[in-house]
Scaffold this motif. Structure first.
Motif, PDB file in Angstrom:
ATOM      1  N   ILE A  72       0.904  -1.210   0.050  1.00  0.00           N
ATOM      2  CA  ILE A  72      -0.040  -0.031  -0.136  1.00  0.00           C
ATOM      3  C   ILE A  72       0.899   1.204   0.065  1.00  0.00           C
ATOM      4  N   TRP A  73       0.412   2.080  -0.632  1.00  0.00           N
ATOM      5  CA  TRP A  73       1.351   3.416  -1.029  1.00  0.00           C
ATOM      6  C   TRP A  73       0.799   4.690  -0.061  1.00  0.00           C
ATOM      7  N   HIS A  74      -0.566   4.831   0.060  1.00  0.00           N
ATOM      8  CA  HIS A  74      -0.930   6.070   0.705  1.00  0.00           C
ATOM      9  C   HIS A  74      -2.332   5.915   1.436  1.00  0.00           C
ATOM     10  N   VAL A  75      -2.443   6.147   2.537  1.00  0.00           N
ATOM     11  CA  VAL A  75      -3.661   6.241   3.323  1.00  0.00           C
ATOM     12  C   VAL A  75      -4.154   7.598   3.906  1.00  0.00           C
ATOM     13  N   SER A  76      -3.380   8.497   3.882  1.00  0.00           N
ATOM     14  CA  SER A  76      -3.438   9.907   4.438  1.00  0.00           C
ATOM     15  C   SER A  76      -3.363   9.738   6.190  1.00  0.00           C
ATOM     16  N   PRO A  83       4.197   0.759   8.427  1.00  0.00           N
ATOM     17  CA  PRO A  83       5.580   1.265   8.338  1.00  0.00           C
ATOM     18  C   PRO A  83       5.779   2.529   9.225  1.00  0.00           C
ATOM     19  N   ALA A  84       4.721   3.313   9.251  1.00  0.00           N
ATOM     20  CA  ALA A  84       5.060   4.624  10.115  1.00  0.00           C
ATOM     21  C   ALA A  84       5.252   4.210  11.595  1.00  0.00           C
ATOM     22  N   LEU A  85       4.342   3.310  12.127  1.00  0.00           N
ATOM     23  CA  LEU A  85       4.504   2.759  13.424  1.00  0.00           C
ATOM     24  C   LEU A  85       5.532   2.068  13.715  1.00  0.00           C
ATOM     25  N   GLN A  86       5.987   1.326  12.822  1.00  0.00           N
ATOM     26  CA  GLN A  86       7.502   0.678  12.949  1.00  0.00           C
ATOM     27  C   GLN A  86       8.724   1.558  12.853  1.00  0.00           C
ATOM     28  N   LEU A  87       8.642   2.539  11.843  1.00  0.00           N
ATOM     29  CA  LEU A  87       9.520   3.333  12.086  1.00  0.00           C
ATOM     30  C   LEU A  87       9.587   4.460  13.244  1.00  0.00           C
ATOM     31  N   GLY A  88       8.484   4.964  13.708  1.00  0.00           N
ATOM     32  CA  GLY A  88       8.319   5.549  15.011  1.00  0.00           C
ATOM     33  C   GLY A  88       8.878   4.661  16.279  1.00  0.00           C
ATOM     34  N   THR A 282      -0.328  15.899   4.537  1.00  0.00           N
ATOM     35  CA  THR A 282      -1.035  14.636   3.848  1.00  0.00           C
ATOM     36  C   THR A 282      -0.120  13.799   3.619  1.00  0.00           C
ATOM     37  N   TYR A 283       0.892  13.985   3.317  1.00  0.00           N
ATOM     38  CA  TYR A 283       1.905  12.908   2.967  1.00  0.00           C
ATOM     39  C   TYR A 283       2.811  12.481   4.112  1.00  0.00           C
ATOM     40  N   GLY A 284       2.988  13.377   5.052  1.00  0.00           N
ATOM     41  CA  GLY A 284       3.875  12.927   6.349  1.00  0.00           C
ATOM     42  C   GLY A 284       3.431  11.493   6.834  1.00  0.00           C
ATOM     43  N   GLY A 285       4.326  10.619   7.073  1.00  0.00           N
ATOM     44  CA  GLY A 285       4.097   9.244   7.437  1.00  0.00           C
ATOM     45  C   GLY A 285       3.732   8.274   6.227  1.00  0.00           C
ATOM     46  N   ASN A 286       3.822   8.884   5.307  1.00  0.00           N
ATOM     47  CA  ASN A 286       3.654   7.880   4.127  1.00  0.00           C
ATOM     48  C   ASN A 286       4.267   6.512   4.101  1.00  0.00           C
ATOM     49  N   PRO A 287       3.449   5.283   3.814  1.00  0.00           N
ATOM     50  CA  PRO A 287       3.950   4.115   3.810  1.00  0.00           C
ATOM     51  C   PRO A 287       5.172   3.755   3.194  1.00  0.00           C
ATOM     52  N   LEU A 288       5.552   4.214   2.063  1.00  0.00           N
ATOM     53  CA  LEU A 288       6.578   4.102   1.192  1.00  0.00           C
ATOM     54  C   LEU A 288       7.639   4.531   1.881  1.00  0.00           C
TER      55      LEU A 288
END
Length: 402
Positions: A72-76, A83-88, A282-288
């Motif tokens: 998945i590329w984007h969910v807003s 991926p955002a949670l894992q990076l955090g 909008t794009y912050g935390g984008n999965p890619l």
């Protein structure tokens, strides 16, 4: 060799003239080397301005992007994503931070940091305490707020008035900071190594004194590690090398190794001031982007890569010092880790671009900083044979020029 129908002239035809790019258009890269449209090869000692910390086409980074691209590329930000949670999680486990906010560029991360500092002060001290102290020669981005905070007035020319509530002190001079503090001050922001300002490292004692000043006056200390973070100094973040912990830290550039992503890191008590709706992107935390960034951090934050930084720094600094002594080209060599600067001596400092052009002709990419400084920010993992070959090419080219 590229078969593309576009070339350097196309830039002048279709692009807004905010840049003056060179004639070379890179079309592919591997490791520390890139190739242009004509098939010419260059050794990259610029790193896309300290961005490609793991070099070009790193297989581990490419795999992370490809794996996520198939999901998945984007969910807003109406929803979060894995991926955002894992990076955090990774950033909070490996830095001082307890909370992370993701954006797309260093300027956006700094914008968030400055807004958070003011919001936190507003929550705890009321309306009047909003001023930010920054430093002469600093650079924090190109938004109107970040340009105003930056200590290079030329970037505000033609755009004034900038946002109010910013004061500037002298870099590496704690006494000048104390003179600027008032009952309106809320935060101090500093680059542990000024990049665009001429590759000027902060003194160890200076950052320790800034921490003490902030503690004594109830101010937030912000470290802008957009350029010097993600392994550049030989630690994951420069504050870890200085042993001075900030309240807020911004990171970008090398965080995505070229994929646009940035982060603002802070403690939970400070982050609490960014309640729902107070800031966003909008794009912050984008999965890619987040999938790529986590893989970059995992690869950089290893003994092999981080221990290799001082070895490469030593080779580069020894060569620069030898060149300075032998040719008189440089009047100062400075930096931290693999963010190094060589300040040209007179009369060579009158034409810095000639040295960049000579390097390009010799097949090496280098940068300029602060007008008269040649800046080096190669991949952290640049193979030593590549580094040695690049320095041999530069030595011949610059000796001929001098």
């Amino acid at each position: 060799m590229s078969n593309s129908s576009v070339n350097r002239a196309t830039f002048d035809e279709v692009m807004v003239p905010t840049y003056a790019p060179g004639d070379v258009i890179p079309v592919s890269g591997e490791g520390a080397r890139v190739w242009d449209q004509e098939g010419n090869e260059y050794i990259d000692l610029a790193g896309g301005i300290a961005v490609t910390a793991l070099g070009h086409s790193h297989p581990g980074v490419m795999a992370a992007l490809q794996e996520q691209a198939a999901k998945i590329w984007h969910v807003s930000n109406v929803m979060t994503n894995e991926p955002a949670l894992q990076l955090g999680q990774y950033l909070c486990e490996n830095t001082f931070a307890e909370k992370a906010f993701f954006a797309n560029s260093g300027a956006e991360a700094n914008e968030a940091a400055f807004k958070l500092a003011r919001r936190y002060s507003w929550d705890h001290h009321g309306d009047g305490r909003h001023e930010i102290i920054a430093f002469d020669g600093s650079f924090h981005g190109r938004t109107l707020f970040t340009v105003a905070v930056g200590g290079q007035p030329k970037y505000l020319d033609g755009f004034r008035p900038g946002p109010e509530g910013v004061r500037h002190a002298t870099f590496n001079d704690a006494a000048s900071v104390k003179e600027q503090i008032s009952d309106r001050t809320c935060a101090i922001v500093v680059e542990p190594v000024q990049g665009e300002g001429g590759v000027r490292p902060a003194d160890y004692g200076f950052l320790r004194e800034l921490r003490r000043i902030c503690d004594d006056n109830g101010l937030l200390l912000i470290f802008d590690e957009v350029q010097c973070g993600v392994g550049r100094t030989g630690r994951l973040y420069a504050y870890q090398d200085y042993h001075v912990e900030p309240d807020i830290l911004t990171t970008a550039k090398a965080l995505g190794n070229g994929f646009p992503i940035s982060a603002m890191l802070t403690r939970a008590d400070i982050a609490a001031s960014f309640t729902v709706g107070t800031h966003g992107t909008t794009y912050g935390g984008n999965p890619l982007a987040c999938a790529v960034a986590r893989r970059v951090l995992e690869l950089v934050n290893t003994k092999e890569v981080l221990d290799g930084v001082p070895k490469r720094q030593q080779r580069l600094s020894d060569w620069l010092e030898a060149m300075a002594e032998e040719t008189g080209l440089f009047r100062d060599v400075r930096g931290r880790g693999l963010l190094m600067g060589a300040e040209l001596a007179a009369p060579y400092d009158e034409n810095t671009k000639a040295f960049v052009s000579a390097a390009l002709e010799a097949g090496v990419l280098v940068l300029v900083a602060g007008g008269t400084v040649l800046r080096f920010a190669p991949p952290l993992n640049i193979p030593m044979p590549d580094l040695n070959e690049a320095l041999d090419r530069l030595e011949a080219a610059w000796k001929a020029l001098s």
